[in-house]
Design an enzyme around this catalytic site. Sequence first.
Site, PDB file in Angstrom:
ATOM      1  N   ASP A  87       0.821  -1.212   0.000  1.00 40.07           N
ATOM      2  CA  ASP A  87       0.000   0.000   0.000  1.00 40.07           C
ATOM      3  C   ASP A  87       0.854   1.261   0.000  1.00 40.07           C
ATOM      4  OD1 ASP A  87       0.773  -0.652   2.707  1.00 40.07           O
ATOM      5  OD2 ASP A  87      -0.688   0.817   3.415  1.00 40.07           O
ATOM      6  N   GLU A 182       0.007  -1.370   5.655  1.00 43.55           N
ATOM      7  CA  GLU A 182       1.056  -0.961   6.585  1.00 43.55           C
ATOM      8  C   GLU A 182       0.927   0.517   6.928  1.00 43.55           C
ATOM      9  OE1 GLU A 182       5.200   0.541   7.678  1.00 43.55           O
ATOM     10  OE2 GLU A 182       3.803   1.178   6.108  1.00 43.55           O
TER      11      GLU A 182
END
Length: 416
Positions: A87, A182
């Site tokens: 991400d 994350e």
Amino acid sequence: MNFNSSLSFTVTERFLRYVTIDTQSDPSSVSFPSTEKQKDLGRLLVEELLAIGVKDAHLDEYGYVYATIPANTDKHVPVICFCSHMDTAPDCSGKNVLPIVHKNYQGQDIVLPHDKSQVIKMTEHPDLKKQIGNDVITASGTTLLGADNKAGVAEIMDTCYQLMNHPEIKHGTIRILFTPDEEVGHGVDHVDIAKLGAFAGYTMDGESAGNMENETFSADGARLTIQGVSSHPGFAKGKMESAIKIAGEIVAALPAELSPEHTEGMEGFIHPVAIEGHVEVASIDFILRDFDERKLNNHAAVIRKTADDVLKRYPSSTYALDVSEQYRNMKNVLDEHPQIVDYAMEAINRTGLTAKLCSIRGGTDGSRLSFMGLPCPNIFAGEHAFHSKQEWVSVQDMQKAVETILHLCMIWEERS
């Protein structure tokens, strides 16, 4: 082994491909992963892993990519895992990223073409001094680049490609893990540690080439809820105690020396990140950070004392402080397994770089993985100015990261 002469790197082509896929995570989402589009990159990675012969590569229901590079040695080598997150940060758009390769950088200001007010200057990015003659990759000025952490993803993927195509590189079993979310603090919520079955892990999510990070902040979240006294504003004299105003006074009264804008190095901080409410009830959300857990606990005590002092002026109002653990300093775990860091430092040095042991003023997936049973320091990926439109990475630093991973695989095999 001199990898520069024996390998044909694929890391740049992979990176340029991956950054065009929008994988921005969403801190307000209650789903996991927080955005389905993160799985778009996960599916591509699985396809590429299968294509190079990694037979067990798969994407699970939570958006994690798992894969295994089988051992090619008769030695009994501890299983090691390499991990990066897919991400990108919510702070800046990751949609329609247009990566630009600035070849043979010579120290000039880099003006980003789609927003010429975005200028990457060596005076503001001193690590560019190390990039003279290198090829620097940026976005076009309207988005982040996504080097955090698609540089790490591309480096691990290139490593898989090299290991599958160069049997002369001896190694034990290597596990691969790519995570979602994350950037919103949930990257390892659903990781299957038993499935990984690894003795040690390494995140590829650091900054300058040569850096090796074995220490993170310890982190707590805190919510201060203030119960004030509401009254009709036309008849409020001597009655109203506005929770909104109390919240403002508490924030203003916090010690300036404990704020992010006044701290550096090994100093921790108290950081109010959100305020919401109305006259009767208001809340302040904080993040608390420190390398020393005793000091971290004291940060919560500072908030309590500040609230106590402010509320002396509001005798009918009360407050409650709820503190929740977020992650802890991975050094507490890594110090019990010194070879995990030592081998990585040696691997960096074998590439011709000078390994530098650093602390992170933040956290990584490795912070939580370390306390889940997978000791996991952080190795440089080459990313710079992350979470911003001026994010950049160099081709040569990514290649050095690939070399570092390959040397690290060999060192674990040699020492077994």
